[in-house]
Motif scaffolding. Structure first.
Motif, PDB file in Angstrom:
ATOM      1  N   GLU A 277       0.828  -1.210   0.000  1.00 24.94           N
ATOM      2  CA  GLU A 277       0.000   0.000   0.000  1.00 24.94           C
ATOM      3  C   GLU A 277       0.862   1.259   0.000  1.00 24.94           C
ATOM      4  O   GLU A 277       0.464   2.285  -0.545  1.00 24.94           O
ATOM      5  CB  GLU A 277      -0.945  -0.001   1.207  1.00 24.94           C
ATOM      6  CG  GLU A 277      -2.010  -1.089   1.168  1.00 24.94           C
ATOM      7  CD  GLU A 277      -2.983  -0.936   0.008  1.00 24.94           C
ATOM      8  OE1 GLU A 277      -3.183   0.206  -0.465  1.00 24.94           O
ATOM      9  OE2 GLU A 277      -3.537  -1.961  -0.441  1.00 24.94           O
ATOM     10  N   LYS A 280       1.843   2.254  -3.543  1.00 31.32           N
ATOM     11  CA  LYS A 280       0.680   2.831  -4.237  1.00 31.32           C
ATOM     12  C   LYS A 280       0.431   4.261  -3.770  1.00 31.32           C
ATOM     13  O   LYS A 280       0.155   5.157  -4.569  1.00 31.32           O
ATOM     14  CB  LYS A 280      -0.578   1.996  -3.955  1.00 31.32           C
ATOM     15  CG  LYS A 280      -0.605   0.615  -4.573  1.00 31.32           C
ATOM     16  CD  LYS A 280      -1.959  -0.026  -4.222  1.00 31.32           C
ATOM     17  CE  LYS A 280      -1.900  -1.528  -4.378  1.00 31.32           C
ATOM     18  NZ  LYS A 280      -3.131  -2.152  -3.833  1.00 31.32           N
ATOM     19  N   GLU A 283       2.924   6.951  -5.154  1.00 34.69           N
ATOM     20  CA  GLU A 283       2.636   7.327  -6.544  1.00 34.69           C
ATOM     21  C   GLU A 283       1.439   8.259  -6.624  1.00 34.69           C
ATOM     22  O   GLU A 283       1.444   9.259  -7.352  1.00 34.69           O
ATOM     23  CB  GLU A 283       2.386   6.062  -7.383  1.00 34.69           C
ATOM     24  CG  GLU A 283       3.646   5.300  -7.738  1.00 34.69           C
ATOM     25  CD  GLU A 283       4.714   6.179  -8.374  1.00 34.69           C
ATOM     26  OE1 GLU A 283       4.393   6.914  -9.328  1.00 34.69           O
ATOM     27  OE2 GLU A 283       5.859   6.149  -7.902  1.00 34.69           O
ATOM     28  N   GLU A 284       0.417   7.935  -5.844  1.00 38.64           N
ATOM     29  CA  GLU A 284      -0.796   8.765  -5.824  1.00 38.64           C
ATOM     30  C   GLU A 284      -0.493  10.154  -5.262  1.00 38.64           C
ATOM     31  O   GLU A 284      -0.946  11.181  -5.805  1.00 38.64           O
ATOM     32  CB  GLU A 284      -1.873   8.080  -4.974  1.00 38.64           C
ATOM     33  CG  GLU A 284      -3.211   8.802  -4.989  1.00 38.64           C
ATOM     34  CD  GLU A 284      -4.245   8.103  -4.118  1.00 38.64           C
ATOM     35  OE1 GLU A 284      -5.294   8.725  -3.875  1.00 38.64           O
ATOM     36  OE2 GLU A 284      -4.007   6.965  -3.673  1.00 38.64           O
TER      37      GLU A 284
END
Length: 341
Positions: A277, A280, A283-284
């Protein structure tokens, strides 16, 4: 207002639980032992998602005996306060940064050492070496708690109102750091003025010009909205500092061998989920910071920054013998990664 109410209710519930805990047994609901976990992040943060996996596994295997309750957003107090509550057994687990653990075991100061790991891959390799890390985790036994696993908190980098492309760009700037002597020394060595302060104060301090910038991972830009007031984020990668899941030692020692195995496996699973997580979420966060907030991400010459503060390694080793063995172990892993012996 709503969050404040929930915090009061949580503290009231904890106060009641503390009375029960002090009498020698954990609080029970429907005959189940309540396991309380405190952390400082939001419900969408990778650490919270990892802890949900922890809860799911424990309750799947031992749901007839245990119920796991997770308290995010510092509902049970700041990390330092929650560590103290974990020491006494008022709560069972807390997620804390290594800077918070330095007070209890000198060895944790090593994570504040700049450029300790040659790469993120090496950092993860060292942290995933569970057998070796147990030696570090046991160092707080006398304080009444023990680390059971780690969570990735990424690389720490500088961000500010103006670009930082070289170490010289730090000269004269006031930069917020964690309340760790090693971090203060590092930023001062770069030529900036270190400003230790609570994380919650950083946004306003940058906005009002009390400080020029700070150092943290990319999530600070979005989750804490620092990208609204600091538009330049420089990838100088000066530290890789994990967060730790800390358990009350009396609780661990009171578990049967089978129960302890379940809790250890739950901790390992929580780390796997958090690591996935984390990647992820970074990157977000970069997309949001760049596209919605106008933050510029700067690729810099990491070696220029590294050379500036490498002398701190020897200084820290001389001042803190507790970190020497761990330091040598990490250097060996660094060398092996280069193809050395």
């Amino acid at each position: 207002m709503v969050r404040g109410l929930w915090k009061k209710l949580a503290v009231a519930a904890l106060t009641a639980a503390t009375v029960i805990s002090a009498s020698g047994c954990g609080s029970l609901t429907d005959g189940k032992r309540i396991i309380r976990i405190s952390h400082a992040q939001s419900e969408t943060h990778p650490e919270h998602l990892g802890l949900l996996a922890f809860k799911e596994y424990v309750e799947e295997k031992l749901g007839d005996k245990y119920e796991v309750q997770i308290f995010p957003n510092e509902l049970l107090g700041s990390a330092q306060k929650a560590i103290e509550l974990t020491q006494t057994g008022a709560i069972d687990f807390v997620v804390a940064g290594t800077a918070n653990l330095e007070t209890f075991a000198d060895v944790y100061e090593i994570f504040s050492m700049p450029y300790l790991f040659d790469s993120e891959e090496i950092y993860k390799e060292v942290m995933m070496d569970t057998d070796y890390m147990e030696n570090i985790y046991e160092s707080t036994d006398e304080a009444g708690f023990r680390v059971v696993t780690w969570y990735n908190a990424g690389t720490r980098n500088f961000y500010a109102k103006t670009p930082i492309n070289t170490p010289d760009d730090l000269k004269g700037k006031k930069i917020r750091v964690q309340q760790s002597p090693a971090s203060v020394n590092m930023v001062n060595t770069f030529g900036a003025a270190a400003a230790p302060m609570g994380f919650g104060e950083v946004y306003t301090a940058i906005q009002q010009g009390v400080i020029d910038g700070a150092e943290n991972n990319e999530l600070a830009l979005t989750n804490n909205k620092h990208g609204e007031v600091a538009k330049y984020y420089s990838y100088n990668k000066h530290q890789m500092v994990p967060d730790m899941l800390v358990a009350n030692l009396k609780f661990l020692n009171g578990l049967s061998a089978e129960e302890l195995a379940v809790f250890k496996e739950a901790a390992a699973i929580s780390t796997e989920v958090e690591l996935e997580e984390w990647d992820k979420s970074i990157e977000e966060a970069k997309q949001i910071a760049q596209n919605d907030m106008g933050v510029q991400f700067l690729e810099v010459d990491v070696n220029a920054f590294k050379e500036k503060v490498l002398p701190l390694h020897q200084q820290m080793l001389e001042e803190n013998p507790a970190i020497v063995d761990f330091y040598n172990h990490i250097q060996l892993v660094n060398e092996n990664a280069k193809g050395g012996n």
